[in-house]
Design an enzyme around this catalytic site. Sequence first.
Site, PDB file in Angstrom:
ATOM      1  N   ASP A  39      88.894  11.201 -13.001  1.00  9.59           N
ATOM      2  CA  ASP A  39      89.965  10.890 -12.062  1.00  9.59           C
ATOM      3  C   ASP A  39      91.186  10.413 -12.844  1.00  9.59           C
ATOM      4  O   ASP A  39      91.084   9.656 -13.802  1.00  9.59           O
ATOM      5  CB  ASP A  39      89.509   9.810 -11.069  1.00  9.59           C
ATOM      6  CG  ASP A  39      90.424   9.726  -9.855  1.00  9.59           C
ATOM      7  OD1 ASP A  39      89.995  10.122  -8.764  1.00  9.59           O
ATOM      8  OD2 ASP A  39      91.600   9.277 -10.013  1.00  9.59           O
ATOM      9  N   ILE A  40      92.356  10.871 -12.415  1.00  7.04           N
ATOM     10  CA  ILE A  40      93.610  10.548 -13.110  1.00  7.04           C
ATOM     11  C   ILE A  40      93.983   9.072 -12.952  1.00  7.04           C
ATOM     12  O   ILE A  40      94.727   8.529 -13.766  1.00  7.04           O
ATOM     13  CB  ILE A  40      94.737  11.477 -12.594  1.00  7.04           C
ATOM     14  CG1 ILE A  40      95.841  11.643 -13.613  1.00  7.04           C
ATOM     15  CG2 ILE A  40      95.280  11.011 -11.257  1.00  7.04           C
ATOM     16  CD1 ILE A  40      96.800  12.784 -13.281  1.00  7.04           C
ATOM     17  N   ASN A  97      85.379  11.140   0.746  1.00 11.13           N
ATOM     18  CA  ASN A  97      86.257  10.837   1.876  1.00 11.13           C
ATOM     19  C   ASN A  97      86.477  12.092   2.712  1.00 11.13           C
ATOM     20  O   ASN A  97      86.644  13.191   2.167  1.00 11.13           O
ATOM     21  CB  ASN A  97      87.608  10.325   1.363  1.00 11.13           C
ATOM     22  CG  ASN A  97      87.514   8.931   0.771  1.00 11.13           C
ATOM     23  OD1 ASN A  97      86.838   8.071   1.325  1.00 11.13           O
ATOM     24  ND2 ASN A  97      88.181   8.711  -0.351  1.00 11.13           N
ATOM     25  N   GLU A 105      92.964  12.433   0.380  1.00 12.34           N
ATOM     26  CA  GLU A 105      94.310  12.888  -0.001  1.00 12.34           C
ATOM     27  C   GLU A 105      94.358  14.319  -0.492  1.00 12.34           C
ATOM     28  O   GLU A 105      95.420  14.941  -0.460  1.00 12.34           O
ATOM     29  CB  GLU A 105      94.879  11.963  -1.084  1.00 12.34           C
ATOM     30  CG  GLU A 105      95.316  10.626  -0.520  1.00 12.34           C
ATOM     31  CD  GLU A 105      95.919   9.713  -1.562  1.00 12.34           C
ATOM     32  OE1 GLU A 105      95.762  10.001  -2.767  1.00 12.34           O
ATOM     33  OE2 GLU A 105      96.529   8.722  -1.156  1.00 12.34           O
ATOM     34  N   VAL A 106      93.239  14.809  -1.015  1.00 11.25           N
ATOM     35  CA  VAL A 106      93.237  16.168  -1.571  1.00 11.25           C
ATOM     36  C   VAL A 106      92.308  17.036  -0.709  1.00 11.25           C
ATOM     37  O   VAL A 106      91.133  16.707  -0.535  1.00 11.25           O
ATOM     38  CB  VAL A 106      92.775  16.169  -3.043  1.00 11.25           C
ATOM     39  CG1 VAL A 106      92.751  17.595  -3.591  1.00 11.25           C
ATOM     40  CG2 VAL A 106      93.673  15.277  -3.895  1.00 11.25           C
ATOM     41  N   HIS A 110      85.715  16.686  -2.758  1.00 15.73           N
ATOM     42  CA  HIS A 110      85.432  16.027  -4.039  1.00 15.73           C
ATOM     43  C   HIS A 110      84.530  14.845  -3.782  1.00 15.73           C
ATOM     44  O   HIS A 110      84.753  14.074  -2.854  1.00 15.73           O
ATOM     45  CB  HIS A 110      86.714  15.592  -4.761  1.00 15.73           C
ATOM     46  CG  HIS A 110      87.734  14.916  -3.896  1.00 15.73           C
ATOM     47  ND1 HIS A 110      88.494  15.606  -2.976  1.00 15.73           N
ATOM     48  CD2 HIS A 110      88.091  13.616  -3.793  1.00 15.73           C
ATOM     49  CE1 HIS A 110      89.299  14.753  -2.359  1.00 15.73           C
ATOM     50  NE2 HIS A 110      89.063  13.546  -2.821  1.00 15.73           N
ATOM     51  N   HIS A 112      83.422  11.409  -5.419  1.00 11.97           N
ATOM     52  CA  HIS A 112      83.745  10.425  -6.454  1.00 11.97           C
ATOM     53  C   HIS A 112      82.435   9.863  -6.997  1.00 11.97           C
ATOM     54  O   HIS A 112      81.542   9.507  -6.227  1.00 11.97           O
ATOM     55  CB  HIS A 112      84.525   9.248  -5.862  1.00 11.97           C
ATOM     56  CG  HIS A 112      85.864   9.582  -5.293  1.00 11.97           C
ATOM     57  ND1 HIS A 112      87.045   9.310  -5.938  1.00 11.97           N
ATOM     58  CD2 HIS A 112      86.209  10.129  -4.102  1.00 11.97           C
ATOM     59  CE1 HIS A 112      88.069   9.687  -5.167  1.00 11.97           C
ATOM     60  NE2 HIS A 112      87.586  10.182  -4.048  1.00 11.97           N
TER      61      HIS A 112
HETATM   62  P1  AMP Z   1      90.690  11.036  -2.109  1.00 13.68           P
HETATM   63  O1  AMP Z   1      91.517   9.872  -1.690  1.00 13.68           O
HETATM   64  O2  AMP Z   1      89.224  10.831  -1.830  1.00 13.68           O
HETATM   65  O3  AMP Z   1      91.210  12.354  -1.593  1.00 13.68           O
HETATM   66  O4  AMP Z   1      90.763  11.065  -3.698  1.00 13.68           O
HETATM   67  C1  AMP Z   1      91.668  11.834  -4.432  1.00 13.68           C
HETATM   68  C2  AMP Z   1      91.513  11.415  -5.864  1.00 13.68           C
HETATM   69  O5  AMP Z   1      92.059  12.434  -6.666  1.00 13.68           O
HETATM   70  C3  AMP Z   1      92.214  10.116  -6.222  1.00 13.68           C
HETATM   71  O6  AMP Z   1      91.252   9.203  -6.761  1.00 13.68           O
HETATM   72  C4  AMP Z   1      93.249  10.552  -7.263  1.00 13.68           C
HETATM   73  O7  AMP Z   1      93.437   9.594  -8.286  1.00 13.68           O
HETATM   74  C5  AMP Z   1      92.641  11.835  -7.794  1.00 13.68           C
HETATM   75  N1  AMP Z   1      93.573  12.811  -8.347  1.00 13.68           N
HETATM   76  C6  AMP Z   1      94.693  13.313  -7.767  1.00 13.68           C
HETATM   77  N2  AMP Z   1      95.282  14.226  -8.553  1.00 13.68           N
HETATM   78  C7  AMP Z   1      94.492  14.320  -9.664  1.00 13.68           C
HETATM   79  C8  AMP Z   1      94.555  15.089 -10.858  1.00 13.68           C
HETATM   80  N3  AMP Z   1      95.551  15.965 -11.088  1.00 13.68           N
HETATM   81  N4  AMP Z   1      93.589  14.928 -11.780  1.00 13.68           N
HETATM   82  C9  AMP Z   1      92.585  14.058 -11.573  1.00 13.68           C
HETATM   83  N5  AMP Z   1      92.456  13.298 -10.470  1.00 13.68           N
HETATM   84  C10 AMP Z   1      93.408  13.426  -9.530  1.00 13.68           C
END
Ligand code: AMP
Length: 125
Positions: A39-40, A97, A105-106, A110, A112
Amino acid sequence: MPIDPTQPYDDNNVFARILRGELPSKKVYEDDFAFAFHDINPLAPVHILVIPKGPYVSWDDFSERASDEEIAGFVRAVGRIARDENLVAPGYRLLANVGANSGQEVPHLHVHLFGGRRLGPMLAR
Ligand code: AMP
């Protein structure tokens, strides 16, 4: 802004672009069904994201539409990564999530994988 998990898959989301190699990532693991990277913005000493190779918006979408082979392959990969990272004996946490209440958010499923310290209560009260 949280995503809407009922919307169709967006091919240009950030994790789709990582899977296609259009954006960099710190890769941890890859096989036919899963890709894992750091994770970034890590929230624990170990914070790995594991994503399926297929186009699934969320756990909801994946559990409904993915084939048994994809589901088995993905779940096996998550377990294997945790073992490879030596997380089993000290313990770890998985979290996925889905949608607004969770803050997803994505819009690509995914999981975690958190570890490396005591992770505290499961949810903030
Ligand atoms: P969520 O809130 O469950 O959708 O988590 C999205 C996660 O993606 C967050 O923990 C971010 O820090 C992570 N994230 C977003 N963009 C990137 C990226 N380019 N590389 C790695 N992690 C990312």
